[in-house]
Write a protein that holds these residues in place. Sequence first.
Motif, PDB file in Angstrom:
ATOM      1  N   VAL A 153      -8.055  -0.330 -11.939  1.00 29.62           N
ATOM      2  CA  VAL A 153      -7.280  -1.538 -11.662  1.00 29.62           C
ATOM      3  C   VAL A 153      -6.452  -1.870 -12.896  1.00 29.62           C
ATOM      4  N   VAL A 154      -5.156  -2.081 -12.701  1.00 26.49           N
ATOM      5  CA  VAL A 154      -4.234  -2.335 -13.810  1.00 26.49           C
ATOM      6  C   VAL A 154      -3.479  -3.636 -13.564  1.00 26.49           C
ATOM      7  N   PRO A 155      -3.683  -4.673 -14.399  1.00 26.68           N
ATOM      8  CA  PRO A 155      -2.913  -5.918 -14.255  1.00 26.68           C
ATOM      9  C   PRO A 155      -1.570  -5.811 -14.959  1.00 26.68           C
ATOM     10  N   ASN A 156      -0.629  -6.666 -14.560  1.00 32.83           N
ATOM     11  CA  ASN A 156       0.680  -6.681 -15.206  1.00 32.83           C
ATOM     12  C   ASN A 156       1.382  -7.989 -14.905  1.00 32.83           C
TER      13      ASN A 156
ATOM     14  N   SER B   7       0.516  -9.507 -11.288  1.00 34.24           N
ATOM     15  CA  SER B   7       0.133  -8.507 -10.293  1.00 34.24           C
ATOM     16  C   SER B   7      -1.070  -7.709 -10.767  1.00 34.24           C
ATOM     17  N   ALA B   8      -1.696  -7.051  -9.809  1.00 31.57           N
ATOM     18  CA  ALA B   8      -2.794  -6.119 -10.102  1.00 31.57           C
ATOM     19  C   ALA B   8      -2.626  -4.927  -9.182  1.00 31.57           C
TER      20      ALA B   8
ATOM     21  N   ARG C 173       0.855  -1.183   0.000  1.00 32.97           N
ATOM     22  CA  ARG C 173       0.000   0.000   0.000  1.00 32.97           C
ATOM     23  C   ARG C 173       0.888   1.229   0.000  1.00 32.97           C
ATOM     24  N   VAL C 174       0.582   2.185  -0.874  1.00 33.90           N
ATOM     25  CA  VAL C 174       1.349   3.420  -0.975  1.00 33.90           C
ATOM     26  C   VAL C 174       0.366   4.581  -0.998  1.00 33.90           C
TER      27      VAL C 174
ATOM     28  N   ASN D  65      -1.330  -2.890  -4.236  1.00 30.84           N
ATOM     29  CA  ASN D  65      -0.761  -3.847  -5.178  1.00 30.84           C
ATOM     30  C   ASN D  65      -0.831  -5.255  -4.591  1.00 30.84           C
ATOM     31  N   VAL D  66      -1.340  -6.193  -5.380  1.00 25.24           N
ATOM     32  CA  VAL D  66      -1.354  -7.608  -5.010  1.00 25.24           C
ATOM     33  C   VAL D  66      -0.540  -8.354  -6.055  1.00 25.24           C
TER      34      VAL D  66
END
Length: 237
Positions: A152-155, A121-122, A87-88, A97-98
């Motif tokens: 929400v951004v996946p990567n 990650s997401a 968490r930021v 971020n997970v």
Amino acid sequence: MKKIITTAVFCCAVILCFAQQEQQYTQFMYNKLGFNPAYAGSVESTRFQVVGRQQWLGLNEAPSSQVATFNTPLTSSGTGVGARLSRVTIGLEQQYNVEGSYAYRFDIGRGTRLGLGISASARYFNIEYQNARPTQGGGQDVAIPGATESKVVPNFGAGLYIDGPGYYVGLSLPRLLESNIDLGDEETIISREARHYYFMGGLKVKLSDKLELEPQLLTKFVSGAPFDADFNLTAHL
């Protein structure tokens, strides 16, 4: 097993880079999984860690970050999995971020192991515009949205990690996709996730039967930003 007392005797804080998007942590050696998915499973047994950073104490809405990691080997060779939740917050913005990581590890000779890792990650971006307080003039700026916006951004990421007797090196790219991270609905894309390239390494130097020194280095490269490095020297007694 020798009792180890770890003392950070020299630490060079990371340099602020204008194009960096990742959260900043000093003492990176306690958060390797956050930089390199190939580190998953390299520990001797299951490990939980929590790391936090509070910048500019006493200043409202100053940068703050917390991260919790889980890391465990699955086989005797060190093949393993890891998970990370972070968490930021800074000002009106929050990021969550997970991330999950998997690393396949095998021996390459002379007590050295090579790990190849991947991660998924997401990230959840959230900005609470309604909490903005103008410092001059009062009223509402029509250029600023009046409500919360989120996305929400996946990567995906990849890395390699080599650990041998008394040393380690690693290369990684935690975010392969340059995804759109604009929160607005405009067709023109202004902001994208930037690719961050990391190199890390450490070496234990035995000075006596009771003292070892371990210099450790993390370097970062982001296109359009100055070179960034974090150097630490740790004493093991």
